[in-house]
Design a protein around this motif. Structure first.
Motif, short mmCIF file in Angstrom:
data_model
loop_
_atom_site.label_atom_id
_atom_site.label_comp_id
_atom_site.label_asym_id
_atom_site.label_seq_id
_atom_site.Cartn_x
_atom_site.Cartn_y
_atom_site.Cartn_z
N GLY A 231 35.47 46.81 44.04
CA GLY A 231 36.93 46.20 43.36
C GLY A 231 37.58 45.20 44.09
O GLY A 231 37.18 44.92 45.47
N ALA A 257 38.07 46.24 37.42
CA ALA A 257 37.66 46.40 38.76
C ALA A 257 38.84 45.78 39.73
O ALA A 257 38.67 45.57 40.89
N TYR A 516 38.17 47.74 49.91
CA TYR A 516 37.78 46.87 48.68
C TYR A 516 36.81 45.72 49.08
O TYR A 516 36.77 45.37 50.48
#
Length: 747
Positions: A231, A257, A516
């Motif tokens: 993401g 996402a 992330y």
């Protein structure tokens, strides 16, 4: 022109027919999959839910591209015609009908020029309303080739230009995407490679936010395998800003996402609401706080100077200083976080107490007696009390509240801070959290680790169970398939661990430890060094898009330069792209804002406006009482009536916000005014400079600019921000003296 519109209408109609068919097909697949039963095996469930996710994302994507599905066309030297739009569409014969704007084949639509046409004869902009083509505009890039090819009989439609039509359009309370009008300099930034830290420096109105959002959509398209599963985190300055941009990514086909958050929301479970003085904000954002917190944690790991008597079910033993000292040294050598290392400390102390208890009772330590004696130690109130006093389990929130509220703890931990600085940190234990506290809470969480003291042995059991679950999930994938949709870890979490099945954004949002694949930071100049430290932990790969303008830094802890904030984390391993054209602010307004910067001694070069506006900035001088009266409200109402369906911002000093909001709300019709700086939805908004950051309005009524400048050490930057919010009109209302650059003799 009608003939050209008819040509494009035929193709657009076909595109929507294909899109509708794809959407109906995806909905049917989703509904059928949702209704289908499974035999209950993990393999069957993973296959079913993987298809549920696949079809659900497809439905959302196709629904979100309803508006302006197709917006451009390229006529190429090889005779092909290529249509550009929000997504890619092909017919059943795999004939390409529409090219996704992010695909390499669409790049010439944004990059081709007459000097470098790159095989493009003509670039056509297609304007639509709902599903109807309303206009076309052409740009011939290779005139000789165009005439020789006889494209469409040589018909060319010339208009005012899609870009300028977009710039002149009225603004709403939601940001629009610029996918149809991306300029070449913006496109180069959007398509820049993923790895590393890219700083997008640009003055007001240069499209930094739009570029950041379109870059997010592009990176997810071009690097889906690398970052879609982990993401993208998008950090914006405030919640009203995030609501302002919340329709852009879905319209570009991406949302599932992406996690959005403000700097005050980056520590799960805490919503920062308090405001603090500039000096406090600057101190809490200083990297010296890393050492303060580390020392505060270290001070929780105490030794004792003399033995402590312990009653263990009627047997008296002593907790000796050497037990505690040796256990503390061993636990610290593990270099584990405090709460994790505590398990080593407790184990060592209990081992020594076990021997002491066995000796006091005259019992040999064997397997059976060891378990019984250890149970007695666990049940002893004295043992639990003394062990917890020496090395207590503690939460980040408790650590910080104790530090702020207890002068002795603060004095021990913050010896490198001056007495005046320590006084700035003092506050009541129940005081609400501020945005400046969030990085400190996160730093404390890193130093402390998870506290599972209430469940002895739980961590080892959890880790063993998790390993078994992942191994089982791997066997399931090998037997039944599904590895293309989920990793074994995801499968284990979904079915065996019982986690809810959701998008990457849903799973990442409340997980502080989530790593992330990429982070986008808008208005990044406002972040403190401690906030950058937090964000670097969220993305170990150091893959960032940093968007901002150091000339607009308003926070006392913000960036004086990009090197200052990025250097401690990535050294010189970052690149900078600069946007220099202001597409928002008319030249008359931008020239005035630049004069204010220059008069204040700033060396920052303001961006050049792309267009000359139709209105000169206005000035109205009122007496002090009138600034909160119907006279000011009348000026706001006139601006509102002038912009029609557009938007108006009334930007005020912090101290005048409430009285101004009351006067304007009272004078205008119900529902016309948003006075809450955390909301944006009415045509007229009353905001402070902080609330207006990142936003744009058709007209701005700027109240008492001199007071804005005097509110903070970086007040000149705040005034620059406020002056550059309008797309059409600027009206300055004041009672006090105007700052240099605005005063009549300086204009």
């Amino acid at each position: 022109m009608r003939g050209e519109i008819a040509i494009e209408q035929a193709h657009v109609t076909r595109l929507y027919a294909e899109r509708d068919a794809l959407l109906e097909q995806a909905r049917q697949h989703l509904e059928r999959t949702a209704r289908s039963g499974t035999v209950g095996t993990p393999g069957a469930r993973t296959e079913r839910d993987a298809f549920m996710r696949l079809y659900g994302e497809r439905v959302r994507t196709l629904e979100n591209v309803e508006q302006r599905l197709c917006f451009g066309r390229l006529d190429l030297t090889d005779g092909r015609r290529r249509y550009i739009g929000r997504i890619g569409i092909s017919d059943e014969a795999r004939q390409e009908l529409l090219v996704d704007w992010r695909a390499p084949a669409a790049e010439p639509f944004y990059q081709a020029t007459a000097a470098r046409p790159g095989g493009v004869l003509r670039r056509r902009q297609i304007a639509t309303e709902q599903r109807r083509v309303t206009g076309v505009q052409d740009e011939v890039l290779d005139l000789v080739g165009f005439e020789a090819a006889g494209v469409d009989g040589g018909h060319v439609v010339i208009g005012e230009g899609a870009l300028f039509a977009s710039l002149d359009a009225v603004r709403s309370t939601r940001m629009r995407d610029i996918v149809a009008t991306i300029q070449a300099d913006q496109d180069a930034v959007i398509r820049a490679p993923l790895p590393g830290v890219l700083v997008v420096q640009g003055g007001p109105g240069t499209g930094k936010t739009a570029v950041a959002l379109h870059r997010t959509a592009f990176l997810l398209y071009a690097n889906r395998e690398r970052i879609a599963r982990s993401g993208v985190l998008l950090v914006g300055p405030n919640r009203v800003f995030l609501r302002y941009i919340d329709q852009v990514l879905p319209a570009l086909g991406e949302a599932d996402a992406v996690v959005t958050a403000t700097p005050g929301e980056l520590y799960p479970g805490v919503v920062a609401t308090a405001t603090e003085a500039d000096a406090v904000v600057a101190l809490k954002g200083d990297l010296r706080m890393v050492d303060v917190l580390a020392e505060a944690v270290k001070r929780r790991q105490r030794t004792i100077q003399s033995g402590r008597p312990l009653d263990v079910d009627g047997t008296m033993i002593r907790l000796q200083p050497r037990y505690v000292r040796d256990a503390r040294e061993h636990a610290r050598r593990t270099r584990a976080p405090h709460n994790v290392a505590r398990r080593t400390f407790v184990t060592d102390v209990l081992r020594d107490l076990l021997r002491a208890l066995a000796s006091a009772r005259g019992i040999e330590l064997e397997e059976e007696t060891r378990a019984r004696l250890m149970a007695d130690l666990y049940e002893s109130i004295d043992v639990r009390r003394e062990v917890n006093l020496c090395w207590p389990p503690i939460s980040p929130e408790r650590l910080l509240r104790d530090l702020y509220a207890d002068p002795d703890r603060l004095g021990e931990a913050a010896r490198r801070l001056s007495r005046e600085e320590r006084a700035l940190l003092r506050r009541d234990r129940s005081a609400p959290w501020s945005t400046a506290d969030v990085p400190l809470l996160d730093e404390a969480a890193e130093l402390l680790g998870d506290d599972d003291s209430g469940r002895p042995g739980a961590r080892a059991q959890d880790e063993a169970q998790r390993r078994a679950e992942v191994e089982y999930a791997r066997d399931v994938q090998q037997t039944f398939g599904g590895a293309d949709f989920q990793t074994a870890e995801e499968l284990a979490g979904r079915y065996v661990g019982g986690d809810s099945f959701g998008s990457v954004a849903e799973r990442a949002e409340g997980d502080r430890s989530w790593a992330y694949g990429h982070i986008v930071v808008d208005e990044a100049q406002e972040l403190s060094p401690m906030a950058w430290r937090l964000l670097m932990r969220r993305c170990p790969a150091r893959s960032f898009t940093v968007v901002g303008d150091v000339a607009q830094t308003g926070s006392a802890a913000g960036a004086p330069s990009w090197g200052d904030v990025l250097g401690p984390h990535v050294g010189d391993r970052w690149t900078q792209a600069e946007l220099t054209v202001n597409y928002r602010t008319p030249q008359q307004v931008m020239d005035l804002a630049a004069a204010v910067l220059a008069a204040g001694g700033s060396s920052v070069r303001a961006p050049v406006s792309a267009r000359v506006g139709r209105h000169q900035p206005e000035f109205s001088r009122l007496d002090g009482a009138a600034l909160g009266s119907a006279e000011l409200a009348a000026i706001v109402e006139r601006e509102w009536r002038t912009v029609g369906e557009g938007t108006v911002a009334v930007i005020t000093p912090r101290e005048r916000h409430d009285v101004t909001a009351e006067a304007v709300t009272r004078a205008l019709p119900d529902g016309a005014v948003t006075a809450d700086s955390d909301a944006l939805g009415a045509p007229v908004s009353v905001l402070t400079v902080a609330g207006a950051k990142g936003l744009e309005f058709d007209a701005v009524v700027l109240v008492e600019p001199g007071a804005i400048v005097s509110e903070s050490a970086r007040g000149l930057n705040d005034l620059y921000v406020a002056m550059t919010r309008p797309t059409q009109r600027l009206h300055i209302v004041h009672a006090g003296e105007l700052p240099a650059g605005l005063a009549p003799e300086r204009r």
